[in-house]
Design a protein around this motif. Structure first.
Motif, PDB file in Angstrom:
ATOM      1  N   HIS A 138      90.756  62.590  18.910  1.00  0.00           N
ATOM      2  CA  HIS A 138      91.765  61.414  18.295  1.00  0.00           C
ATOM      3  C   HIS A 138      91.501  60.085  18.970  1.00  0.00           C
ATOM      4  CE1 HIS A 138      95.164  59.403  15.951  1.00  0.00           C
ATOM      5  NE2 HIS A 138      95.644  58.938  17.247  1.00  0.00           N
ATOM      6  N   TYR A 154      88.743  59.520  20.947  1.00  0.00           N
ATOM      7  CA  TYR A 154      87.429  59.297  20.736  1.00  0.00           C
ATOM      8  C   TYR A 154      87.246  58.525  19.315  1.00  0.00           C
ATOM      9  CZ  TYR A 154      82.555  59.984  19.039  1.00  0.00           C
ATOM     10  OH  TYR A 154      81.401  59.955  18.794  1.00  0.00           O
ATOM     11  N   TRP A 155      87.850  58.935  18.330  1.00  0.00           N
ATOM     12  CA  TRP A 155      87.445  58.323  16.887  1.00  0.00           C
ATOM     13  C   TRP A 155      88.159  57.087  16.713  1.00  0.00           C
ATOM     14  CZ3 TRP A 155      83.429  59.002  14.179  1.00  0.00           C
ATOM     15  CH2 TRP A 155      82.972  60.252  14.166  1.00  0.00           C
ATOM     16  N   ASN A 156      89.298  56.764  17.652  1.00  0.00           N
ATOM     17  CA  ASN A 156      89.820  55.500  17.510  1.00  0.00           C
ATOM     18  C   ASN A 156      88.939  54.539  18.254  1.00  0.00           C
ATOM     19  OD1 ASN A 156      92.364  56.087  16.346  1.00  0.00           O
ATOM     20  ND2 ASN A 156      93.374  56.411  18.232  1.00  0.00           N
ATOM     21  N   VAL A 174      85.818  54.834  18.538  1.00  0.00           N
ATOM     22  CA  VAL A 174      84.340  54.535  17.682  1.00  0.00           C
ATOM     23  C   VAL A 174      84.803  53.433  16.632  1.00  0.00           C
ATOM     24  CG1 VAL A 174      83.197  55.519  15.571  1.00  0.00           C
ATOM     25  CG2 VAL A 174      83.647  56.851  17.698  1.00  0.00           C
ATOM     26  N   GLU A 175      86.190  53.507  16.097  1.00  0.00           N
ATOM     27  CA  GLU A 175      86.505  52.628  15.069  1.00  0.00           C
ATOM     28  C   GLU A 175      86.655  51.342  15.718  1.00  0.00           C
ATOM     29  OE1 GLU A 175      89.961  54.265  13.475  1.00  0.00           O
ATOM     30  OE2 GLU A 175      89.383  54.063  11.583  1.00  0.00           O
ATOM     31  N   LYS A 176      86.756  51.113  17.146  1.00  0.00           N
ATOM     32  CA  LYS A 176      87.036  49.712  17.745  1.00  0.00           C
ATOM     33  C   LYS A 176      85.706  49.359  18.268  1.00  0.00           C
ATOM     34  CE  LYS A 176      91.512  49.887  17.069  1.00  0.00           C
ATOM     35  NZ  LYS A 176      92.038  49.244  15.926  1.00  0.00           N
ATOM     36  N   GLY A 177      84.591  49.882  17.769  1.00  0.00           N
ATOM     37  CA  GLY A 177      83.213  49.634  18.409  1.00  0.00           C
ATOM     38  C   GLY A 177      83.075  49.824  19.709  1.00  0.00           C
ATOM     39  N   TYR A 178      83.843  50.652  20.375  1.00  0.00           N
ATOM     40  CA  TYR A 178      83.814  51.037  21.767  1.00  0.00           C
ATOM     41  C   TYR A 178      84.294  50.080  22.806  1.00  0.00           C
ATOM     42  CZ  TYR A 178      80.637  54.409  19.895  1.00  0.00           C
ATOM     43  OH  TYR A 178      79.855  55.590  19.208  1.00  0.00           O
ATOM     44  N   GLU A 233      78.946  59.822  27.611  1.00  0.00           N
ATOM     45  CA  GLU A 233      77.836  58.846  27.739  1.00  0.00           C
ATOM     46  C   GLU A 233      77.630  57.903  26.624  1.00  0.00           C
ATOM     47  OE1 GLU A 233      74.176  61.145  27.843  1.00  0.00           O
ATOM     48  OE2 GLU A 233      73.077  59.638  27.151  1.00  0.00           O
ATOM     49  N   GLU A 234      77.991  58.500  25.546  1.00  0.00           N
ATOM     50  CA  GLU A 234      78.016  57.456  24.019  1.00  0.00           C
ATOM     51  C   GLU A 234      78.872  56.321  24.362  1.00  0.00           C
ATOM     52  OE1 GLU A 234      78.949  59.587  20.642  1.00  0.00           O
ATOM     53  OE2 GLU A 234      79.999  57.863  19.881  1.00  0.00           O
ATOM     54  N   GLU A 294      78.080  53.798  27.021  1.00  0.00           N
ATOM     55  CA  GLU A 294      76.989  52.932  26.491  1.00  0.00           C
ATOM     56  C   GLU A 294      77.337  52.048  25.425  1.00  0.00           C
ATOM     57  OE1 GLU A 294      73.855  55.147  25.011  1.00  0.00           O
ATOM     58  OE2 GLU A 294      73.240  55.910  27.046  1.00  0.00           O
ATOM     59  N   ASP A 309      79.808  40.714  25.038  1.00  0.00           N
ATOM     60  CA  ASP A 309      80.457  39.798  24.330  1.00  0.00           C
ATOM     61  C   ASP A 309      81.166  38.727  25.306  1.00  0.00           C
ATOM     62  OD1 ASP A 309      78.974  40.550  22.251  1.00  0.00           O
ATOM     63  OD2 ASP A 309      80.863  40.773  20.750  1.00  0.00           O
ATOM     64  N   HIS A 343      89.499  38.845  18.777  1.00  0.00           N
ATOM     65  CA  HIS A 343      88.272  38.965  19.277  1.00  0.00           C
ATOM     66  C   HIS A 343      87.811  37.916  20.470  1.00  0.00           C
ATOM     67  CE1 HIS A 343      84.734  41.510  19.448  1.00  0.00           C
ATOM     68  NE2 HIS A 343      83.998  40.121  19.707  1.00  0.00           N
TER      69      HIS A 343
END
Lengths: 524, 168
Positions: free
Chosen positions: A189, A191-193, A195-199, A234-235, A238, A246, A265
Motif C-alpha cells: 500500500h 509502495y504504490w502510494n 509510486v503515484e507520487k512520483g517517488y 533501490e527503485e 533512485e 526539482d 509542487h
C-alpha cells in the motif's frame, strides 16, 4: 567425545571486531525501554509530554518507533546472541503502536485546512490511519513489523490482519471499525502510494511531503526486500533522488530542505532547523552515507554550541508564539546525538552526552536510566534546559546503543540467515542484566556475561538454543569448567551449576551474586 | 493494489477497454510520444523483451498508454509507434479517460513547463511496466532497472504454467 574439543579457554578473550556489549549506562537505557514496553496497555506513564494531541515530533508513535529501532541496533550490534532480551519488548512496542491512543490523532489532522494545506480546503475526516497520507505513522508501524520479522524470524505480523487498526468507542456500541492490514499488504500500500507520487514521497499531513518521514518507509522497503525478495528500496531511492532534484535534498547553505507542498509542487520556504538536519541525516545515512557524511560536519559546526566543561549543546527550535500549544523539548539536541552516533562522530557524541549528564536530567530508577521530562526551554544562562520524553526515553538511548554506521549496516547488507542456527540465549529469568552475548562462529564459542539486575541474586535460569546435534560441548562459568555434554544430552555437571536438556535447548541454573561470565565451547 | 481498467481509443481509432483483450496477456507501459529519455529507453527494452520471448510473445499485446492526450492523438501515436516501436499499440483518449486509466494503474504523471520552446512542456511520469494476465488481473510489474533478460525470463515463467494449464 569431550576430547574432540581443543582447549580454547586460555584464548577465549574477545577477538577484535566482536560485538561490544553494554556498559552500565547503556544497560540502564535498555532497561528503561524494556520497562516502558512492559507498561500495561494504554498506560503511558513517563512517556507523556505536554499535550500536543499526538501531532508533534515527540508524539508516542515516535517514541515507540525509535525505541524499537534502538532495540534493533543494540541487538544486532551489541548483543546478537541474546534475542531473549529484545524479542518480547519489541513485540510489545508494536502492540502499543497499534493502540488507538497512538493513531487516532489522524481523525482531525486528516481534515487539513491549515497553513500548509489550505489549498485543499477542509477534507473529510478519516479514521483509517494508513490509507492516505500520514506516512508519519504508517511507515513506522510498517518498518517496525518488518524489522521484528527480520530480527526474530517470526512472521507474526505477516499473518492476515496481523496489523489491524481497531477503533471501538464506547458510544458506537458493539461495532466499531477495524482496518486490517499485515506487513506485506501495508508495504504494498505504501509502495504504490509512493509510486503515484512520483517517488517524491507520501505526505504526512495532507499536502505536506516531509523528507524525514519517508525515510522509515524506505527502511521498511529494504527489510521487505530482505524478507521477500525484490528491489523496492533501490527503485524508490533512485526515484526519490530524481523527484527531489526539482527542489534539492539540501539547500544552498548545506541544510536539508524539509517539506514540499504537494499540490503547489513548491518547496516550503522555512528556516533550517537542527532537528531537520540531524533527524534526516541519521536516517538517510542508511542509503546515502556519502551524502550525509559530506553534509554533516558543516551542519554540526553550524548548530553546536559550546557548553560548560568542554560540553556541547544544540539550541532548540522554539516555535513562534501561537503556533500550537506552549511546550518545550530537547529534540534538536536528541537528534544531533543520534546523528553523531550514526556517522561515527564519537567526540561530538561524547560532548553532547556529557552536557546531558551534567546539565539536563539524568535519572536512575532501579537499574533503568533515562532523562526525565523538564519543561522550559532555556536555563538562566540561556542554554538548553528542556527535556522531553522522546529525547529522554528514546533518542539518547538510541544514540548510546547505536554503533558507528549502525543503521547503515542494517540497511546495506542482509544479516546472515545462519545466525538463527547459532547458539543464543532464548529464555532467562526475568530481570537479568545481560552485558555481553555473542557467538564467535569461527571458534564455535558462545560468550555471555550477565549480572543479577533485578533478578533473585541466588538463582538464575538461562536457556541456550541450538546446542543439540552439533557435537560435544563444554560449559565454563567464570573460567571454571562446570558442565559437559554431547550432541544429545548433558553428560557431566560440577559444582553449583545445574544443566539439563529441554525442548528449547540447554537449560542452565546457576547462582549469580554478581557478574558472571559464561562460555559455551562447542565442537568446532 | 492494482485494479486494472481503462476505456480508451486505440491508435486505429477503435474504442477499447479491458474486455477488448480478453484471453490475452497485456504488457502495459505509460508515457508520451514527445518523451525524450524514459519512453525511448523503456520501449526499446520492452521491444527487446518481446524479441527474446519469441513465439511466446504472440500471446502478449503490448500497449502504450499516453499520459499526454492533448498531443498524442491516435494518428500521432500510430505514426510514432510504427516508426519506432511497431510491436506496440498506442492508446489515448480524453483527459478524463486518461486520468482514470492512470489512477487505475497508479501511475504518476505531471505536466511541467519545458524551456525548450514557448508553451512547450514535459510530462515526467512513472516508468513501470505492468503485466496483466489473460483474466484481466494484474500479475506483476517491472521497474526501470530490471534488465530485458530478466523481464523476459519472468514473463516466460509467469506465462508458462497458465499456458500449460490451458493446453491440458
Amino acid at each position: 567425545m569431550i576430547t574432540e574439543i581443543a582447549d580454547r579457554s586460555a584464548t577465549a578473550s574477545k577477538p577484535q571486531g566482536i560485538p561490544a556489549g553494554l556498559d552500565d549506562v547503556q544497560a540502564g537505557h535498555l532497561r528503561r525501554i524494556i520497562d516502558l514496553s512492559e507498561l500495561l496497555p494504554e498506560d503511558w506513564s513517563g512517556m507523556m509530554g505536554r499535550s500536543t494531541l499526538q501531532e508533534d515530533f515527540d508524539a508516542l508513535r515516535f517514541q515507540l518507533a525509535y525505541m524499537s529501532y534502538a532495540l534493533a541496533l543494540c541487538h544486532v550490534h551489541r548483543l546478537p546472541a541474546a534475542p531473549v532480551v529484545f524479542r518480547k519488548p519489541f513485540e510489545r512496542l508494536i502492540g502499543k503502536m497499534l493502540s488507538q491512543d497512538v493513531w487516532t490523532y489522524w481523525h482531525y489532522v486528516s481534515t487539513g485546512n491549515g497553513p500548509m494545506n489550505r489549498a485543499l480546503g477542509e477534507l473529510p475526516a478519516k479514521w483509517n490511519p494508513v490509507e492516505v497520507d500520514n506516512i508519519m505513522y504508517s511507515a513506522y508501524i510498517q518498518s517496525m513489523a518488518l524489522l521484528y520479522h527480520y530480527l526474530f524470524d517470526d512472521p507474526k505480523f505477516a499473518q492476515e490482519g496481523g496489523l489491524s487498526f481497531k477503533l471501538q468507542p464506547l458510544f458506537w456500541g458493539n461495532g466499531g471499525q477495524t482496518f486490517p492490514y499485515d506487513e506485506k499488504s501495508l508495504t504494498q500500500h505504501i509502495y504504490w502510494n509512493m509510486v503515484e507520487k512520483g517517488y517524491l514521497g507520501v505526505a504526512c499531513e495532507p499536502n505536506c511531503v516531509f523528507q524525514i518521514c519517508n525515510q522509515p518507509a524506505i527502511f521498511g522497503f529494504r527489510l521487505h526486500d530482505f524478507l521477500y525478495g525484490g528491489t523496492m528500496a533501490e527503485e524508490v531511492t533512485e526515484g526519490y533522488r530524481r523527484a527531489w532534484a526539482d527542489f534539492g535534498i539540501l539547500d544552498a547553505a548545506g541544510h536539508y530542505n524539509i517539506v514540499v507542498q504537494e499540490q503547489e509542487h513548491v518547496l516550503l520556504q522555512r528556516p533550517p532547523a537542527p532537528w531537520a538536519d540531524f533527524w534526516l541525516g541519521a536516517l538517510m545515512h542508511m542509503w546515502d552515507p556519502e551524502g550525509v557524511k559530506a553534509a554533516y560536519p558543516g551542519q554540526m559546526a553550524h548548530w553546536a554550541q559550546k557548553g560548560p566543561n568542554e560540553t556541547l549543546w544544540i539550541p532548540p527550535s522554539i516555535r513562534p508564539e501561537g503556533m500550537g500549544p506552549e511546550t518545550s523539548n530537547a529534540l534538536d539536541f536528541g537528534w544531533a546525538a543520534v546523528c553523531a552516533s550514526e556517522v561515527g562522530d564519537q567526540e561530538t557524541l561524547d560532548k553532547l552526552l556529557a552536557y546531558a549528564d551534567g546539565f539536563l536530567t539524568p535519572t536512575w530508577n532501579d537499574g533503568a536510566f533515562y532523562y526525565r521530562r523538564r519543561d522550559g526551554w532555556l536555563n538562566d544562562s540561556g542554554q538548553l534546559h528542556a527535556m522531553d520524553p522522546h529525547t529522554g526515553n528514546a533518542l539518547l538511548a538510541y544514540a548510546r546503543l547505536n554503533v558507528p554506521d549502525g543503521l547503515r549496516q542494517l540497511y546495506a547488507q542482509p544479516l546472515d540467515a545462519a545466525r538463527f542456527d547459532d547458539p543464543a540465549l532464548v529464555d532467562m529469568t526475568d530481570g537479568l542484566d545481560v552485558r555481553v552475548a555473542y557467538y564467535d562462529r569461527d571458534r564455535s564459542i558462545l560468550n555471555v556475561v550477565i549480572r543479577p539486575g533485578r533478578a533473585d541474586r541466588n538463582d538464575a535460569e538461562l536457556t541456550v538454543s541450538n546446542v543439540w546435534g552439533r557435537g560435544a560441548w563444554r560449559l565454563f562459568v567464570d573460567g571454571d569448567h562446570v558442565a559437559t555434554g554431547d550432541q544429545t544430552d548433558v553428560t557431566i555437571t560440577r559444582g553449583a551449576v545445574s544443566a539439563r536438556r529441554s525442548e528449547n535447548g540447554l537449560v542452565l541454573r546457576l547462582p549469580i551474586a554478581a557478574e558472571v561470565a559464561i562460555r559455551l565451547e562447542c565442537a568446532a | 493494489m492494482i485494479d486494472v481498467g481503462f476505456a480508451l481509443t486505440d491508435h486505429d481509432e477503435r474504442p477499447v477497454d479491458l474486455s477488448s483483450y480478453a484471453g490475452k496477456w497485456l504488457l502495459v507501459f505509460f508515457g508520451f510520444t514527445h518523451c525524450r529519455m524514459v519512453c525511448p529507453r523503456n520501449l526499446a527494452k520492452l521491444s527487446s523483451v518481446l524479441e527474446k520471448l519469441s513465439a511466446i510473445a504472440n500471446g502478449i499485446v503490448p500497449l502504450y498508454i499516453t499520459v499526454d492526450p492533448e498531443r498524442d492523438t491516435p494518428e500521432r501515436m500510430k505514426d510514432w509507434l510504427l516508426d519506432h516501436y511497431p510491436r506496440f499499440t498506442g492508446l489515448t483518449g480524453d483527459r478524463t479517460s486518461i486520468d482514470a486509466a492512470r489512477s487505475q494503474f497508479r501511475v504518476f504523471a505531471e505536466r511541467r513547463a519545458s524551456g525548450d520552446e514557448a508553451g512547450g512542456y514535459d510530462v515526467p511520469h512513472s516508468a513501470l511496466t505492468y503485466l496483466i494476465g489473460p483474466d484481466g488481473e494484474y500479475r506483476t510489474h517491472f521497474n526501470e532497472s530490471v534488465s530485458d533478460d530478466e523481464i523476459a525470463a519472468r514473463i516466460a515463467g509467469l506465462m508458462r504454467p497458465e499456458t500449460s494449464d490451458a493446453e491440458h
